[in-house]
Design an enzyme around this catalytic site. Sequence first.
Site, short mmCIF file in Angstrom:
data_model
loop_
_atom_site.label_atom_id
_atom_site.label_comp_id
_atom_site.label_asym_id
_atom_site.label_seq_id
_atom_site.Cartn_x
_atom_site.Cartn_y
_atom_site.Cartn_z
N GLU A 29 0.85 -1.18 0.00
CA GLU A 29 0.00 0.00 0.00
C GLU A 29 0.90 1.24 0.00
O GLU A 29 1.17 1.80 -1.03
CB GLU A 29 -0.94 -0.05 1.21
CG GLU A 29 -2.04 0.96 1.11
CD GLU A 29 -3.32 0.54 1.81
OE1 GLU A 29 -3.34 -0.48 2.50
OE2 GLU A 29 -4.32 1.27 1.66
N GLU A 52 -1.79 0.42 13.58
CA GLU A 52 -3.01 0.76 12.85
C GLU A 52 -4.24 0.46 13.71
O GLU A 52 -5.20 1.22 13.71
CB GLU A 52 -3.05 -0.07 11.56
CG GLU A 52 -4.25 0.20 10.69
CD GLU A 52 -4.12 -0.47 9.33
OE1 GLU A 52 -3.41 -1.50 9.23
OE2 GLU A 52 -4.73 0.03 8.36
C1 BGC Z 1 -5.14 2.83 4.96
C2 BGC Z 1 -5.75 3.85 5.85
C3 BGC Z 1 -6.51 4.72 4.90
C4 BGC Z 1 -7.65 3.86 4.45
C5 BGC Z 1 -8.75 4.49 3.74
C6 BGC Z 1 -6.26 1.97 4.49
O1 BGC Z 1 -5.87 0.87 3.82
O2 BGC Z 1 -4.11 2.14 5.52
O3 BGC Z 1 -4.99 4.39 6.78
O4 BGC Z 1 -6.85 5.95 5.35
O5 BGC Z 1 -7.17 2.72 3.79
O6 BGC Z 1 -9.82 4.17 4.43
#
Ligand code: BGC
Length: 965
Positions: free
Chosen positions: A536, A814
């Site tokens: 990501e 997270e």
């Molecule tokens: C991220 C978040 C991001 C979100 C959107 C995730 O996969 O890691 O921090 O804001 O996607 O909802």
Amino acid sequence: MSFTDWSVTWTTSNAEVNSREKAQEAQRIRLFAPFAPLRGYLDCALSSGLLCKATFSLLAATALLAGNAPALEVTGLRCEYLDAPRGMDVAQPRLSWQIRSGRRGERQTAYQVLVASTETRLRNNQGDLWDTGPVASDQSIQVAYGGRALVSRMRCHWKVRVWGRNGAASSWSAPASWTMGLLAPDDWQAKWIADAAQAPKPAVLFRKTFELDSRVERATAYVTGLGLYELRINGRRVGENLLAPEWTSYSNRVQYQTCDVTGLLQRGANALAAVVGQGWFMGRLMGIAGDAYGAFPRFLLQLEVELADGRRQLIVTGPGWQSTTEGPIRAAGIYDGETYDARLENARWDTPGLEPPGWKPVRVLEPPPARLVWQRNEPIRVTGELKPVSLAEPKPGVYVFDFGQNMVGWCRLKASGAAGTTVTLRHAEMTNEDGTLYTANLRGAPQVDRFILRGAGEETFEPHFTYHGFRYVELTGQGRRPRLDSLVAKVIHSAAPEAGRFECSDPAINQLMRNILWTQRANLMGCPTDCPQRDERFGWMGDIQAFSQTAIFNMNLAAFLAKWLQDVRDDQAADGRFPDYAPHPGDPNAGASGAPAWADAGVIVPWRVYQNYADTRLLADHFDAARRWIDYIRRLNPELIWAKGRGNDYNDWLNGDWIKQKDWPPKGGSVPNEVFATSFFAHSAELVGRMAEVLGRKDEALRYRGLAEKIRTAFNEKFVTPDGRIQGDTQAGYALALDFDLLPPELRPKAALRLVEGIRNYHGHLSTGIQTTHRAMFELTRCGYNDTAWQLLTNRTFPSWGYMLDNGATTIWERWDGYVKGRGFQDPGMNSFNHWAFGAVGEWVWRNIAGINPDDAGPGYKHFVIHPRVCPGLAWARASYDSIHGPISSEWRIERGTFKLNIRVPPNTTASVFVPTAEPDAVTEGRTQAANAPGIELRRSTEPGAAHYEVQSGRYSFSAPVPSL
Ligand code: BGC
């Protein structure tokens, strides 16, 4: 402890080699500051070991006693936020400086800036490019250059002096400089080149040899790539930048780097060589199918050489260059890691002389549509090194190094073995219970480096075009147990200077603040990312929106955010939607744009930059984009409730309803989507109105502030009952409505009470997500429930920051329960251990424990607020913050019922100080009643339990009786 002892004591944890050195340097500079004239001699004496620090301190003290401290000194010269920017393309760069003075109430009454085309002219006080003469002004930041037109390649040397309150002038500052880049498209003679085969996978090597028939006076390389490049000249690496050119909206803009390479060239034969890998330009980026921006790496270089005999020579990419894909970097991807085959190294590839075999002429390309722009942010660099703390062998032949700290970067490996031996390094944030790596949460990002040995004794490797999030590294393939020092971890990120230092009497809060800082280091890779380890690593806007003020307390992010906000503008959809992440490697018009709170970062973050750095130019550049975003929402929602066109409702991401724990309420955390979205609509509209006000755009100020008022009315009518209950009755809803000032004054206490009750319903815990956790904390304190905020901060039970710490966190997770001792891991589909959003609580600590707050009444800390809060059991705190106007500090301790507060307010700034006390009349400053002390004015306090003073610049020591908690 006094002010001067801190800098050496606060970096105690981890092997933060660089940070410690910086702190020591800071300490040294602080000691030197009072007597600059001696500095050259003393620097020299210290470095040659002639003078020990103790002797030096004695000298310092003597000098101070003898009254040698200069009354006024100018220091910290910056241009466009950087120390000595190179290759700028800004027509009127902005200059800033800081003033040092031992005198209370010191301020600048006038300044003079000299900008000269040579160092000699500057030394002789000839400002041939710009001499402002004395300008009666207190402006010491964001002074726009107004001299002779700046043209490509110009070198500018500058200095400044100021006049103080009593009309006396400082000496001239030490000189600083900047250089201009290639401003016009025509300046670029270089052509983009690629390997003829245009193969996507192995990194491409480019090469060109040339002769110089005279001594080199000066040489400058303007260089970039699509993909990531490393440039070498005559066998030596150029500069220290990593992963350049960093991720931008590559279809719109590519940053080039300007390097002084004078010392690398020689009379006679020379070789230019570059290796270019995939990076963000190619390969996989999250779920985007195919190559994100392009299918093969490209390179661009313009080397301009000034010879001693006055001639100029230009060496540019284009016909005549050679390339090969047979180099040692066989594959490298941001998520994948790197495969390096040392058997393919050819020592001649980057040196003049014989052409290595197998190289072919390059293919010359048409220029891409993107604009070439200078790199305005601090480059990605190695900022520190960590040594492993332990080495385990959980399975035979599988060795796991623990660096003791979750971090981001890569490892330098030292290995030896037979030619063709592959040593594999796998990287992970956590281990399984059996000590093997836990990699499920990396999803599709293997982050594996493979080094294939040449078989030439001890060999050293480092990857080039990847980065990893890890604490643990598994080494296999060497055939024997490695030594503990086989690996050193390099900490890598955008090297924005660290600006804040914080410490208090509660070790858990100190650990939390360190974890926040490490998480920040991990997520600054040219753009602010959500996470650094899984497939990501995107510039998710909602995350930096929540974390931006904490981030700014920790580091000077003005240049970094200015760069990123350009990405945000570049990837704004045609209809006005800001993207959900920037850069947006897909099509922002098609999707992942316009999400409430995420897209709103396009308004909130530039406002933060303005609040902290008084950057009105950024506001001017950004205003139209921000206005178009509000217009978009309004167009679709004439009733002013944001019901339509929300794109993705990420809502208050990771709120309590995401938590799956026995006895945890399955519902009640998630705020209704329309309440959430409309809150942000009102807030962003208000900020756009304020931006217009700052920019003097009166009509728009009225229009957008008026719109915000109407949205607030619609919000209250639709969602709020007369007793202050907000639809959904969630903690999040109250946090938003309070923080964004959406409620009429009479409903604020009621809403605050509902928030407190909501916390009580969760047995003293938050049910908020990444958009409202920090906001709930602020509002508890603002509404008189600081004790509740403190309890939440210090909770050890789930969900809380303390719970993360107790389960071994060294960065912010997270999820509150990413890993639980005895229970194991959360859902690997989304379980990063290095996500900064819940770290936004750092802002609460800065504002309320350190007590340092920017203030819209004086953006850029021209005026600011010191307002520490007394928290049960907390005995002391000390913090310093390098504001754009200079260092601010706030240090307090409670001793026998007395609150002692030492503060430092930089010259040319003022502050409001709130001293916690129940007896305002008993507050002293130094030995005097505070209200009568020089530099201080007593104000009627609007804050119960605090005495309010307005203070001029200087150092102050307040004492006040406080009730013990
Ligand atoms: C991220 C978040 C991001 C979100 C959107 C995730 O996969 O890691 O921090 O804001 O996607 O909802």
